[in-house]
Write an enzyme that holds these catalytic residues in place. Sequence first.
Site, PDB file in Angstrom:
ATOM      1  N   TYR A 211       6.224  44.665 226.484  1.00  0.00           N
ATOM      2  CA  TYR A 211       4.959  44.105 225.175  1.00  0.00           C
ATOM      3  C   TYR A 211       5.843  42.748 224.734  1.00  0.00           C
ATOM      4  O   TYR A 211       6.562  41.999 225.530  1.00  0.00           O
ATOM      5  CB  TYR A 211       6.258  45.279 223.963  1.00  0.00           C
ATOM      6  CG  TYR A 211       5.599  46.758 224.327  1.00  0.00           C
ATOM      7  CD1 TYR A 211       4.751  46.639 223.220  1.00  0.00           C
ATOM      8  CD2 TYR A 211       6.773  47.232 225.113  1.00  0.00           C
ATOM      9  CE1 TYR A 211       4.324  48.323 223.435  1.00  0.00           C
ATOM     10  CE2 TYR A 211       5.676  48.659 225.116  1.00  0.00           C
ATOM     11  CZ  TYR A 211       4.909  49.071 224.100  1.00  0.00           C
ATOM     12  OH  TYR A 211       4.914  50.425 224.224  1.00  0.00           O
TER      13      TYR A 211
ATOM     14  N   ASP B  34       2.283  53.362 217.615  1.00  0.00           N
ATOM     15  CA  ASP B  34       2.228  53.535 216.222  1.00  0.00           C
ATOM     16  C   ASP B  34       1.435  52.552 215.644  1.00  0.00           C
ATOM     17  O   ASP B  34       0.895  52.020 216.218  1.00  0.00           O
ATOM     18  CB  ASP B  34       3.787  52.773 215.552  1.00  0.00           C
ATOM     19  CG  ASP B  34       5.033  53.764 216.080  1.00  0.00           C
ATOM     20  OD1 ASP B  34       4.811  55.067 216.748  1.00  0.00           O
ATOM     21  OD2 ASP B  34       5.567  53.230 216.070  1.00  0.00           O
TER      22      ASP B  34
END
Length: 248
Positions: free
Chosen positions: A114, A55
């Site tokens: 992540y 994003d």
Amino acid sequence: MSRMPRYKLTIEYDGAPFCGWQLQPALPSVQGALEAAALATCGEAVRVHGAGRTDAGVHALGQVAHVDIPKPFRADKLRDALNAHLRPNPVAVLAAEIVPDTFEARFSAVRRHYRYRIANRRSNLALDLGKVWRVPKPLDTDAMHRAAQVLIGKHNFTTFRDTECQAASPEKTLDVLDVIRDGDAVDIITNARSYLHSQVRSMVGSLVWVGEGRWTADDLAAALAARRRSACGPVAPPEGLYLMQVDY
């Protein structure tokens, strides 16, 4: 006619100036910067396919992409040429290698790693501004880690996905979700085959509520069981999130 050679690219970037990985009309994207660099390198428009569609504002240290280039390059020469044309964008190709044309950066991936970085301090950020989430209230990271284990395994993660998420199923299998403190630095480490849109940041925001004492592990479990977006805690801001590595 022989097929164009396919290259696997390992990429790092600062997500701050971009609308995200994915191309969007009239907006700067990481994919767009790479495709412009590839056009300048080989003289033809090509499509760069990423493993993770990060994003706006999300960073990467180990994003992976593949691209078919219409003429053969030595892998290190392609890396250097792309980097030359990427400047001054905060995007770097760390490695390039020739791969079989069956390799797909997104669909061949078996695990995505992540890391979410939190600065748990009252003082303003001087060096890490835009690179971490500053949380001034003291966090009980042991409680956060214990609560995080509620989310491990295969679940319906509707509570933790964006309402605009286009995934066909809300079910995902979370392999790792660890909360680690080193001084005022708090890292939340997670890996899974794939994630829903905003899933990691939604989990992080809810875990911060646990750390602040607003929620217990039971509250987090109840939010998961609710399967309702409104049951989620706050969504953590994008600047603390990093795509670290993609496994194949």
